[in-house]
Design a protein around this motif. Structure first.
Motif, mmCIF file in Angstrom:
data_model
loop_
_atom_site.group_PDB
_atom_site.id
_atom_site.type_symbol
_atom_site.label_atom_id
_atom_site.label_comp_id
_atom_site.label_asym_id
_atom_site.label_seq_id
_atom_site.Cartn_x
_atom_site.Cartn_y
_atom_site.Cartn_z
ATOM 1 N N ARG A 208 37.197 34.209 36.007
ATOM 2 C CA ARG A 208 36.658 34.314 37.350
ATOM 3 C C ARG A 208 35.098 34.254 37.600
ATOM 4 O O ARG A 208 34.411 34.333 36.262
ATOM 5 C CB ARG A 208 37.061 35.749 37.951
ATOM 6 C CG ARG A 208 38.364 35.699 38.109
ATOM 7 C CD ARG A 208 38.888 37.474 38.235
ATOM 8 N NE ARG A 208 38.097 38.113 39.089
ATOM 9 C CZ ARG A 208 38.141 37.886 40.591
ATOM 10 N NH1 ARG A 208 39.510 37.108 40.877
ATOM 11 N NH2 ARG A 208 37.554 38.451 41.559
ATOM 12 N N ASP B 117 47.612 36.747 41.662
ATOM 13 C CA ASP B 117 46.525 35.408 41.060
ATOM 14 C C ASP B 117 47.357 34.721 40.185
ATOM 15 O O ASP B 117 47.064 33.830 39.810
ATOM 16 C CB ASP B 117 45.531 36.347 40.406
ATOM 17 C CG ASP B 117 44.140 36.302 41.384
ATOM 18 O OD1 ASP B 117 44.350 35.603 42.343
ATOM 19 O OD2 ASP B 117 43.143 36.816 40.939
ATOM 20 N N GLU C 251 47.003 31.026 40.266
ATOM 21 C CA GLU C 251 45.633 30.474 39.588
ATOM 22 C C GLU C 251 45.837 30.074 38.227
ATOM 23 O O GLU C 251 45.003 29.431 37.516
ATOM 24 C CB GLU C 251 44.659 31.631 39.733
ATOM 25 C CG GLU C 251 44.296 31.834 41.014
ATOM 26 C CD GLU C 251 43.071 32.866 41.278
ATOM 27 O OE1 GLU C 251 42.309 33.086 40.395
ATOM 28 O OE2 GLU C 251 42.749 32.729 42.632
ATOM 29 N N ASP D 190 40.858 29.607 39.622
ATOM 30 C CA ASP D 190 40.252 30.407 40.424
ATOM 31 C C ASP D 190 39.217 29.785 41.416
ATOM 32 O O ASP D 190 38.604 28.598 40.896
ATOM 33 C CB ASP D 190 39.521 31.333 39.615
ATOM 34 C CG ASP D 190 38.590 32.695 40.513
ATOM 35 O OD1 ASP D 190 39.324 33.120 41.484
ATOM 36 O OD2 ASP D 190 37.312 32.786 40.458
HETATM 37 CA CA LIG Z 1 41.524 35.014 43.208
#
Ligand SMILES: [Ca+2]
Lengths: 201, 201
Positions: free
Chosen positions: B28, B76, B79, B84
């Motif tokens: 991230r 998430d 992803e 991300d």
């Molecule tokens: Ca996210």
């Protein structure tokens, strides 16, 4: 900051939140499934929480899976102070108890009292392994690194000279929480031995 | 391996388990609370799951917190394929939808059908933000990196030249899920601006 109402509670909770971020920096012995690096306690806790959601049908009927997930999210928090103990290092495991109790006092103690109590109870339940929830949670905690070692052709096992007999002790713990996962783990051990990735003593 | 009964289901579940391990390698923009490195999606998911357990009293009364935790653990996963998206990169956020739907098809599709459906519904609920559970989950997803930026004297904000006005858009999303956390977030923004860690446009 000046938050009201309930501002004191929120401030205590934020202090706890800042503290537990440190779990991301507690490094475990086992690696990720692709062997690329060692795993940390925070991502490990996420992973086995997900396993509880996905493998829940292999727990005894009636097991409260939401409680298993909650238990798994908190189960390693004490390692922020006490560090990770390699499961096959029996002397270290024995010495760990007192360290972890002190860590629980300090870390859960950052929270408002009844919240501290609730989270600490989850951790104690996990440690004591008396409920089906705790036994299933513990099974997943042992299952995940076994899967990683199996996938990385021995990984931590060969690195730390762990034997099949030692791994089979962990298979028993998995069986106690989930017979189906125990059987799967036993097959992984057999395969790893037959492929030469895990040595008999 | 040759597991029965339910062996086919278990095999599918293990395939899914091996696949989702990759979330630990999705990096991230924001850092850990101490700024030492960037955070990955798996540890982020653990962290906000813990926040749901600890900050649950700041959700609207009646919010199902177990469902919030479950939603956060899966939110998430897409992803792994889609990557991300930086929350302040509006063009990328817009293009992301189709990529994420395809990722959901592939990743959840590894599971037995009714499990795939159940997990995908959690993800869709999170994305749609129509239930109190989803709005609270989204609030925590935005709150955590804001806390990290505040603690690291601007962190990602200064690095990517994010303005106070942009951050206040996220404060609104936090407020929608939890007025108390929204107020706390607004105070963090004010403090960050007054300390020179976040610039007005
Ligand atoms: Ca996210």
């Amino acid at each position: 900051m000046n938050i009201a109402p309930g501002g004191d509670r929120l401030h205590a909770q934020i202090e706890f939140a800042l503290e537990i971020d440190k779990l991301k920096r507690v490094i475990r012995r086992n690696t990720l499934m692709d062997g690329s690096r060692r795993e940390n306690d925070a991502e490990h806790s996420w992973y086995i929480g997900m396993l509880a959601m996905v493998l829940g049908e292999h727990a005894p009927p009636g097991t409260d899976l939401d409680r298993v997930v909650a238990m798994l999210l908190v189960h390693d928090l004490v390692e922020i102070d006490a560090g990770d103990t390699f499961v096959y290092d029996r002397a270290a495991v024995a010495a760990q108890g007192e360290l972890e109790r002190k860590a629980a006092d300090r870390i859960f103690g950052l929270l408002p009292e009844e919240q501290a109590k609730r989270l600490r109870e989850l951790w104690e339940e996990f440690e004591e392994r008396r409920t089906p929830e705790a036994r299933f949670a513990r099974a997943l905690d042992r299952f995940a690194p076994m899967l990683a070692n199996h996938r990385t052709e021995g990984g931590t096992w060969s690195l730390y000279k762990v034997t099949a007999e030692q791994v089979l002790e962990n298979v028993k713990i998995i069986e106690e929480g989930s017979p189906a996962l125990g059987a799967y783990a036993a097959e992984m051990v057999e395969l790893s031995v037959s492929r030469g990735h895990l040595a008999r003593s």
